[in-house]
Design a protein around this motif. Structure first.
Motif, mmCIF file in Angstrom:
data_model
loop_
_atom_site.group_PDB
_atom_site.id
_atom_site.type_symbol
_atom_site.label_atom_id
_atom_site.label_comp_id
_atom_site.label_asym_id
_atom_site.label_seq_id
_atom_site.Cartn_x
_atom_site.Cartn_y
_atom_site.Cartn_z
ATOM 1 N N ASN A 12 0.781 -1.055 0.133
ATOM 2 C CA ASN A 12 -0.093 0.235 0.241
ATOM 3 C C ASN A 12 0.739 1.480 0.064
ATOM 4 O O ASN A 12 0.267 2.433 -0.200
ATOM 5 C CB ASN A 12 -0.972 -0.150 1.256
ATOM 6 N N THR A 13 2.105 1.170 0.290
ATOM 7 C CA THR A 13 2.997 2.253 0.310
ATOM 8 C C THR A 13 3.115 2.849 -1.377
ATOM 9 O O THR A 13 3.477 4.066 -1.427
ATOM 10 C CB THR A 13 4.394 2.135 0.658
ATOM 11 N N ILE A 14 2.562 2.133 -2.204
ATOM 12 C CA ILE A 14 2.491 2.503 -3.641
ATOM 13 C C ILE A 14 1.000 2.575 -3.958
ATOM 14 O O ILE A 14 0.247 1.858 -3.563
ATOM 15 C CB ILE A 14 3.169 1.344 -4.623
ATOM 16 N N ASN A 74 -3.779 2.243 -12.042
ATOM 17 C CA ASN A 74 -4.845 1.636 -12.929
ATOM 18 C C ASN A 74 -4.053 0.598 -13.848
ATOM 19 O O ASN A 74 -4.357 0.671 -15.104
ATOM 20 C CB ASN A 74 -5.773 2.643 -13.870
ATOM 21 N N LEU A 75 -3.013 -0.128 -13.395
ATOM 22 C CA LEU A 75 -2.198 -1.014 -14.073
ATOM 23 C C LEU A 75 -3.148 -2.097 -14.768
ATOM 24 O O LEU A 75 -3.942 -2.661 -13.862
ATOM 25 C CB LEU A 75 -1.162 -1.472 -13.185
ATOM 26 N N ASP A 76 -2.838 -2.581 -15.709
ATOM 27 C CA ASP A 76 -3.410 -3.903 -16.217
ATOM 28 C C ASP A 76 -2.539 -5.125 -15.752
ATOM 29 O O ASP A 76 -3.317 -5.967 -15.954
ATOM 30 C CB ASP A 76 -3.678 -3.572 -17.902
ATOM 31 N N LEU A 77 -1.414 -4.881 -15.674
ATOM 32 C CA LEU A 77 -0.469 -6.097 -15.534
ATOM 33 C C LEU A 77 0.552 -6.133 -14.574
ATOM 34 O O LEU A 77 1.248 -5.136 -15.050
ATOM 35 C CB LEU A 77 -0.306 -6.933 -16.861
ATOM 36 N N LEU A 78 0.678 -6.839 -13.869
ATOM 37 C CA LEU A 78 2.036 -6.867 -13.012
ATOM 38 C C LEU A 78 2.523 -8.408 -13.105
ATOM 39 O O LEU A 78 1.849 -9.416 -12.583
ATOM 40 C CB LEU A 78 1.617 -6.595 -11.451
ATOM 41 N N VAL A 79 3.932 -8.394 -13.261
ATOM 42 C CA VAL A 79 4.632 -9.802 -13.670
ATOM 43 C C VAL A 79 5.664 -9.860 -12.724
ATOM 44 O O VAL A 79 6.414 -8.941 -12.703
ATOM 45 C CB VAL A 79 5.009 -9.713 -15.162
ATOM 46 N N LEU A 80 5.579 -10.847 -11.837
ATOM 47 C CA LEU A 80 6.628 -11.296 -11.041
ATOM 48 C C LEU A 80 7.493 -12.480 -11.794
ATOM 49 O O LEU A 80 6.879 -13.350 -11.466
ATOM 50 C CB LEU A 80 6.241 -11.494 -9.473
ATOM 51 N N SER A 81 8.390 -12.333 -12.445
ATOM 52 C CA SER A 81 8.956 -13.418 -13.184
ATOM 53 C C SER A 81 9.710 -14.473 -12.479
ATOM 54 O O SER A 81 10.312 -15.497 -13.190
ATOM 55 C CB SER A 81 9.899 -12.806 -14.271
ATOM 56 N N ILE A 137 -1.942 -11.481 -4.666
ATOM 57 C CA ILE A 137 -0.899 -10.559 -5.062
ATOM 58 C C ILE A 137 -1.495 -9.653 -5.929
ATOM 59 O O ILE A 137 -1.402 -8.304 -5.751
ATOM 60 C CB ILE A 137 0.358 -10.993 -5.593
ATOM 61 N N ALA A 138 -2.697 -9.906 -6.785
ATOM 62 C CA ALA A 138 -3.383 -8.978 -7.468
ATOM 63 C C ALA A 138 -4.506 -7.998 -6.551
ATOM 64 O O ALA A 138 -4.403 -6.892 -7.024
ATOM 65 C CB ALA A 138 -4.144 -9.637 -8.592
ATOM 66 N N LEU A 139 -4.795 -8.625 -5.777
ATOM 67 C CA LEU A 139 -5.796 -7.871 -4.675
ATOM 68 C C LEU A 139 -5.127 -6.885 -3.972
ATOM 69 O O LEU A 139 -5.196 -5.911 -3.934
ATOM 70 C CB LEU A 139 -6.329 -8.865 -3.883
ATOM 71 N N LYS A 140 -3.743 -7.404 -3.607
ATOM 72 C CA LYS A 140 -3.133 -6.401 -2.734
ATOM 73 C C LYS A 140 -2.454 -5.248 -3.360
ATOM 74 O O LYS A 140 -2.283 -4.180 -2.973
ATOM 75 C CB LYS A 140 -1.764 -7.293 -1.808
ATOM 76 N N SER A 141 -1.982 -5.545 -4.557
ATOM 77 C CA SER A 141 -1.498 -4.485 -5.428
ATOM 78 C C SER A 141 -2.502 -3.466 -5.910
ATOM 79 O O SER A 141 -2.254 -2.705 -6.617
ATOM 80 C CB SER A 141 -0.510 -5.062 -6.497
ATOM 81 N N GLY A 142 -3.768 -4.105 -6.112
ATOM 82 C CA GLY A 142 -4.673 -3.323 -6.908
ATOM 83 C C GLY A 142 -4.712 -3.307 -8.468
ATOM 84 O O GLY A 142 -5.285 -2.867 -9.080
#
Length: 401
Positions: free
Chosen positions: A270-272, A278-285, A303-308
């Motif tokens: 949440n610090t970010i 309004n990001l469409d995709l977060l990738v953790l490779s 992870i998608a919930l927490k990052s939004g």
């Protein structure tokens, strides 16, 4: 069921999430709308282990809930099979389809012939109960083919907790960041190649009408301050983080994404201000999850919930530098060609399963642009990417659209 899933994630993250408000009929109508918008046929399957049976519910576009209760599959029997399956798939030197077929028979068998095939379903959203969240769904097998050979797949925390809007990707902008060297963690020597190749392909190899813009943050530049500055000053659609990310037992603060100067723990996401982005995709490779631990699997699934973000993509286990380099680059070569992100991941996984993505003469051969291996990996030539170890752990989380 939806409310119980919502409460489970709220208890883990210790915060309120979106209210459960769509009933089964509304979920079916949402699926129907998305089917028309994306030219896909999606279905949602809830699978909940209970003490004396496995509870299954399927909803198809415009349809009513189809309930199956398998009283010959109590929780203890199911979880014993899941544990054996996870242990086996974690070793690229062994593979026996028996466990993959047994789990397929229990979870998909009651629906496949009579409902999924008849409705021509090609996209499945799985809402999985405690004990099933660490299952690599793509590797389930019906005796003739893997599940990924028939469906695009995604794991959801609950249908009411995902974003169900769909907008074709018009503006395309990616931030690719990561690190190859760490003070207390293993190095990831392929990361510079991974980042540069993804950006090179998206920025210069596509047709002029579909080219993307992109920026990178590598090694010393991959700090929390620089990440925030980029996110707040640029309108990125995708954030790709090529770095260690671990989902560990215990509370959210035990799970983290490793930056150059700090660890961003799950409870610090949440610090970010992700909602502003309004990001469409977060990738953790380069993920790793403590499979078989309920809290670790909750963290990965959430992870998608927490990052939004609308969709997250990560791996249930750390694959290898070579395997990650292969599937990540193939994913981005597929992404501009398909309506949904889940379709692009499926094609990347199929490329590895069927040998289209392979190593040859110091290069990874992909569907379009080949990748020259970094010197640290140049002598790795006898790797068989068709083993589920290399492709099935990569999991799409939340919205497949």
């Amino acid at each position: 069921m939806e409310r119980s899933f919502e409460k489970e994630f709220e208890d883990y993250f210790e915060e309120d999430l979106a209210e459960v408000d769509q009933d089964p009929e509304e979920i079916a109508q949402t699926l129907l709308h998305l089917s028309e918008a994306t030219d896909t046929k999606p279905g949602v399957l809830w699978a909940v282990p209970r003490e004396d049976h496995l509870h299954l519910v399927l909803i198809l576009p415009g349809g009513k809930p189809i309930v199956r209760d398998l009283y010959d599959v109590p929780r203890s029997k199911l979880l014993k099979t899941v544990e054996a399956f996870q242990q086996q798939i974690d070793d690229p030197n062994q593979w026996d389809l028996q466990l993959a077929q047994q789990l397929h028979q229990w979870i998909l068998g009651p629906y496949e012939k009579e409902h999924l095939e008849v409705a021509e379903i090609d996209t499945l959203l799985f809402c999985l109960g405690k004990g099933l969240r660490g299952v690599p769904l793509a590797a389930l097998h019906d005796g003739q083919s893997y599940l990924v050979e028939r469906y695009s797949l995604t794991a959801i925390p609950a249908f009411n907790l995902i974003q169900t809007d769909y907008q074709p990707r018009k503006t395309r902008k990616i931030l690719a960041a990561g690190a190859s060297q760490f003070l207390r963690m293993n190095s990831l020597p392929s990361v510079p190649t991974e980042i540069s190749t993804i950006l090179t392909y998206l920025r210069s190899q596509l047709s002029n009408q579909s080219q993307w813009q992109g920026q990178s943050l590598l090694n010393r530049d991959f700090t929390l301050a620089n990440l925030k500055e980029q996110l707040y000053t640029q309108n990125y659609n995708i954030v790709h983080l090529a770095t260690h990310a671990e989902f560990n037992p215990g509370q959210p603060q035990q799970s983290f994404i490793q930056l150059r100067d700090t660890r961003l723990s799950l409870d610090q996401m949440n610090t970010i201000n992700w909602s502003k982005l309004n990001l469409d995709l977060l990738v953790l490779s380069a993920c790793k999850t403590a499979l078989g631990d309920d809290s670790a699997e909750l963290g990965f699934a959430g992870i998608a919930l927490k990052s939004g973000v609308k969709t997250a993509l990560g791996s249930l286990w750390y694959v290898s530098d070579l395997g990650t380099l292969a599937i990540m680059n193939e994913f981005y070569q597929q992404l501009p060609q398909w309506n949904t992100k889940a379709q692009a991941l499926r094609q990347a996984q199929l490329g590895m399963l069927r040998g289209k993505v392979h190593v040859n003469d110091g290069r990874i051969i992909l569907s379009n642009l080949p990748v020259q291996l970094p010197k640290e990996l140049a002598d790795m030539t006898n790797v068989d990417f068709s083993h589920p170890f290399y492709w099935s752990g990569f999991t799409m989380l939340s919205s497949p659209w």
